[in-house]
Design an enzyme around this catalytic site. Sequence first.
Site, PDB file in Angstrom:
ATOM      1  N   TYR A  54       0.824  -1.213   0.000  1.00 33.80           N
ATOM      2  CA  TYR A  54       0.000   0.000   0.000  1.00 33.80           C
ATOM      3  C   TYR A  54       0.861   1.268   0.000  1.00 33.80           C
ATOM      4  O   TYR A  54       0.445   2.297  -0.535  1.00 33.80           O
ATOM      5  CB  TYR A  54      -1.037  -0.031   1.138  1.00 33.80           C
ATOM      6  CG  TYR A  54      -2.151  -0.996   0.787  1.00 33.80           C
ATOM      7  CD1 TYR A  54      -3.192  -0.603  -0.051  1.00 33.80           C
ATOM      8  CD2 TYR A  54      -2.130  -2.326   1.203  1.00 33.80           C
ATOM      9  CE1 TYR A  54      -4.194  -1.491  -0.432  1.00 33.80           C
ATOM     10  CE2 TYR A  54      -3.125  -3.229   0.838  1.00 33.80           C
ATOM     11  CZ  TYR A  54      -4.154  -2.799   0.019  1.00 33.80           C
ATOM     12  OH  TYR A  54      -5.137  -3.674  -0.379  1.00 33.80           O
ATOM     13  N   ARG A  57       1.353   1.787  -3.657  1.00 40.39           N
ATOM     14  CA  ARG A  57       0.143   2.331  -4.312  1.00 40.39           C
ATOM     15  C   ARG A  57       0.006   3.823  -4.001  1.00 40.39           C
ATOM     16  O   ARG A  57      -0.373   4.622  -4.822  1.00 40.39           O
ATOM     17  CB  ARG A  57      -1.124   1.605  -3.825  1.00 40.39           C
ATOM     18  CG  ARG A  57      -1.135   0.085  -3.977  1.00 40.39           C
ATOM     19  CD  ARG A  57      -1.448  -0.340  -5.396  1.00 40.39           C
ATOM     20  NE  ARG A  57      -0.388  -0.035  -6.349  1.00 40.39           N
ATOM     21  CZ  ARG A  57       0.785  -0.673  -6.402  1.00 40.39           C
ATOM     22  NH1 ARG A  57       1.074  -1.646  -5.580  1.00 40.39           N
ATOM     23  NH2 ARG A  57       1.693  -0.324  -7.281  1.00 40.39           N
ATOM     24  N   HIS A 105     -14.613   1.490  -0.155  1.00 35.78           N
ATOM     25  CA  HIS A 105     -13.522   0.556   0.143  1.00 35.78           C
ATOM     26  C   HIS A 105     -12.316   1.218   0.801  1.00 35.78           C
ATOM     27  O   HIS A 105     -11.219   0.677   0.764  1.00 35.78           O
ATOM     28  CB  HIS A 105     -13.094  -0.171  -1.140  1.00 35.78           C
ATOM     29  CG  HIS A 105     -14.160  -1.094  -1.664  1.00 35.78           C
ATOM     30  ND1 HIS A 105     -14.159  -1.614  -2.941  1.00 35.78           N
ATOM     31  CD2 HIS A 105     -15.272  -1.589  -1.064  1.00 35.78           C
ATOM     32  CE1 HIS A 105     -15.226  -2.392  -3.102  1.00 35.78           C
ATOM     33  NE2 HIS A 105     -15.923  -2.381  -1.980  1.00 35.78           N
TER      34      HIS A 105
HETATM   35  P1  OAD Z   1     -12.403  -4.318 -11.925  1.00 40.92           P
HETATM   36  O1  OAD Z   1     -10.953  -4.412 -12.286  1.00 40.92           O
HETATM   37  O2  OAD Z   1     -13.095  -5.537 -11.473  1.00 40.92           O
HETATM   38  O3  OAD Z   1     -13.222  -3.767 -13.174  1.00 40.92           O
HETATM   39  C1  OAD Z   1     -12.749  -2.667 -13.921  1.00 40.92           C
HETATM   40  C2  OAD Z   1     -13.772  -2.322 -14.984  1.00 40.92           C
HETATM   41  O4  OAD Z   1     -13.302  -1.174 -15.668  1.00 40.92           O
HETATM   42  C3  OAD Z   1     -13.979  -3.431 -16.042  1.00 40.92           C
HETATM   43  O5  OAD Z   1     -15.364  -3.622 -16.272  1.00 40.92           O
HETATM   44  C4  OAD Z   1     -13.281  -2.855 -17.284  1.00 40.92           C
HETATM   45  O6  OAD Z   1     -13.906  -3.258 -18.497  1.00 40.92           O
HETATM   46  C5  OAD Z   1     -13.442  -1.369 -17.057  1.00 40.92           C
HETATM   47  N1  OAD Z   1     -12.446  -0.517 -17.722  1.00 40.92           N
HETATM   48  C6  OAD Z   1     -11.176  -0.801 -18.077  1.00 40.92           C
HETATM   49  N2  OAD Z   1     -10.585   0.272 -18.633  1.00 40.92           N
HETATM   50  C7  OAD Z   1     -11.513   1.274 -18.608  1.00 40.92           C
HETATM   51  C8  OAD Z   1     -11.506   2.636 -19.025  1.00 40.92           C
HETATM   52  N3  OAD Z   1     -10.434   3.220 -19.562  1.00 40.92           N
HETATM   53  N4  OAD Z   1     -12.645   3.352 -18.849  1.00 40.92           N
HETATM   54  C9  OAD Z   1     -13.753   2.788 -18.289  1.00 40.92           C
HETATM   55  N5  OAD Z   1     -13.800   1.524 -17.888  1.00 40.92           N
HETATM   56  C10 OAD Z   1     -12.702   0.762 -18.029  1.00 40.92           C
HETATM   57  O7  OAD Z   1     -12.514  -3.129 -10.851  1.00 40.92           O
HETATM   58  P2  OAD Z   1     -13.692  -2.815  -9.828  1.00 40.92           P
HETATM   59  O8  OAD Z   1     -15.008  -3.233 -10.368  1.00 40.92           O
HETATM   60  O9  OAD Z   1     -13.513  -1.403  -9.401  1.00 40.92           O
HETATM   61  O10 OAD Z   1     -11.716  -3.836  -3.781  1.00 40.92           O
HETATM   62  O11 OAD Z   1     -13.301  -3.759  -8.621  1.00 40.92           O
HETATM   63  C11 OAD Z   1     -14.070  -3.720  -7.455  1.00 40.92           C
HETATM   64  C12 OAD Z   1     -13.225  -3.997  -6.240  1.00 40.92           C
HETATM   65  O12 OAD Z   1     -12.465  -5.199  -6.425  1.00 40.92           O
HETATM   66  C13 OAD Z   1     -12.185  -2.971  -5.959  1.00 40.92           C
HETATM   67  O13 OAD Z   1     -12.688  -1.828  -5.285  1.00 40.92           O
HETATM   68  C14 OAD Z   1     -11.197  -3.697  -5.117  1.00 40.92           C
HETATM   69  C15 OAD Z   1     -11.156  -5.026  -5.857  1.00 40.92           C
HETATM   70  O14 OAD Z   1     -10.834  -6.096  -5.109  1.00 40.92           O
HETATM   71  C16 OAD Z   1     -10.878  -3.796  -2.757  1.00 40.92           C
HETATM   72  O15 OAD Z   1      -9.691  -3.591  -2.882  1.00 40.92           O
HETATM   73  C17 OAD Z   1     -11.525  -4.006  -1.429  1.00 40.92           C
END
Ligand code: OAD
Length: 230
Positions: A54, A57, A105
């Site tokens: 972290y 990050r 989160h």
């Molecule tokens: P994900 O990595 O699961 O999903 C990212 C999404 O962004 C996908 O649907 C991609 O298609 C999309 N994407 C990629 N590039 C993009 C762009 N330039 N513009 C728009 N969309 C784009 O990430 P999250 O759904 O945020 O939790 O993940 C949810 C949680 O899982 C996070 O908050 C984290 C992780 O584990 C914790 O750390 C507790």
Amino acid sequence: MKAKLVVLSGAGISAESGIRTFRDSDGLWENYRVEDVASIDGWYRDPEMMTRFYNERRAQLEHCQPNAAHVILADLEVFFNVVIITQNVDNLHERAGSKQVIHLHGELTKACSEHGKKQVHDIGYRAMKYGERGADGALLRPFIVWFGEDVPMLAVAIEEMQTADHVLIIGTSLNVYPAASLYHYAPKHAQLWMIDPNDTQPVQRPITHIRAKATEGMKQWKNLVLPDNL
Ligand code: OAD
């Protein structure tokens, strides 16, 4: 009165700022398995590694800038009552100027006690040293909601969702609960929108999907929703 726009954002909105998403690279987050670095078990297994991870990050975040998608959302406050519910631990929504941001989160620039998230300290972008202790004498840890932990801001997020006129889901794969189910709380009249270049987990309500990256998608959304001359 302004219409209310509730945004659910995920990692994809910050991708064009140089922060990698979680699930676009075989489940690896910056070369670590998400389960290893984003779970409370991971912290108990190897807190030193987690502190280092972290720190990295946080250091990366200092050099990232909000992109046009963050900025358009902040500018939309002129026209809408905008509430952003983000799964992201970065601070790019705030740095773009958004005033109402709910972090489901946690936040990279904060630390809390290993014994609970009641006392939260601002640490900015500095590296935490493993072994630092808070006022309660317990180890300080990153203020992140890891898998296996409660989501303290959930009730507030649900309440905001219940009064939405527009719900905009942007840059999230909708794989992680409870965030992924929040849109169910939106009233029937609310219009649902999604911006994502890819398919996500299915949404069980009518939704308009703008298949574009966040910056381009936000421009398109603004043109669709606001009258021509604004
Ligand atoms: P994900 O990595 O699961 O999903 C990212 C999404 O962004 C996908 O649907 C991609 O298609 C999309 N994407 C990629 N590039 C993009 C762009 N330039 N513009 C728009 N969309 C784009 O990430 P999250 O759904 O945020 O939790 O993940 C949810 C949680 O899982 C996070 O908050 C984290 C992780 O584990 C914790 O750390 C507790």
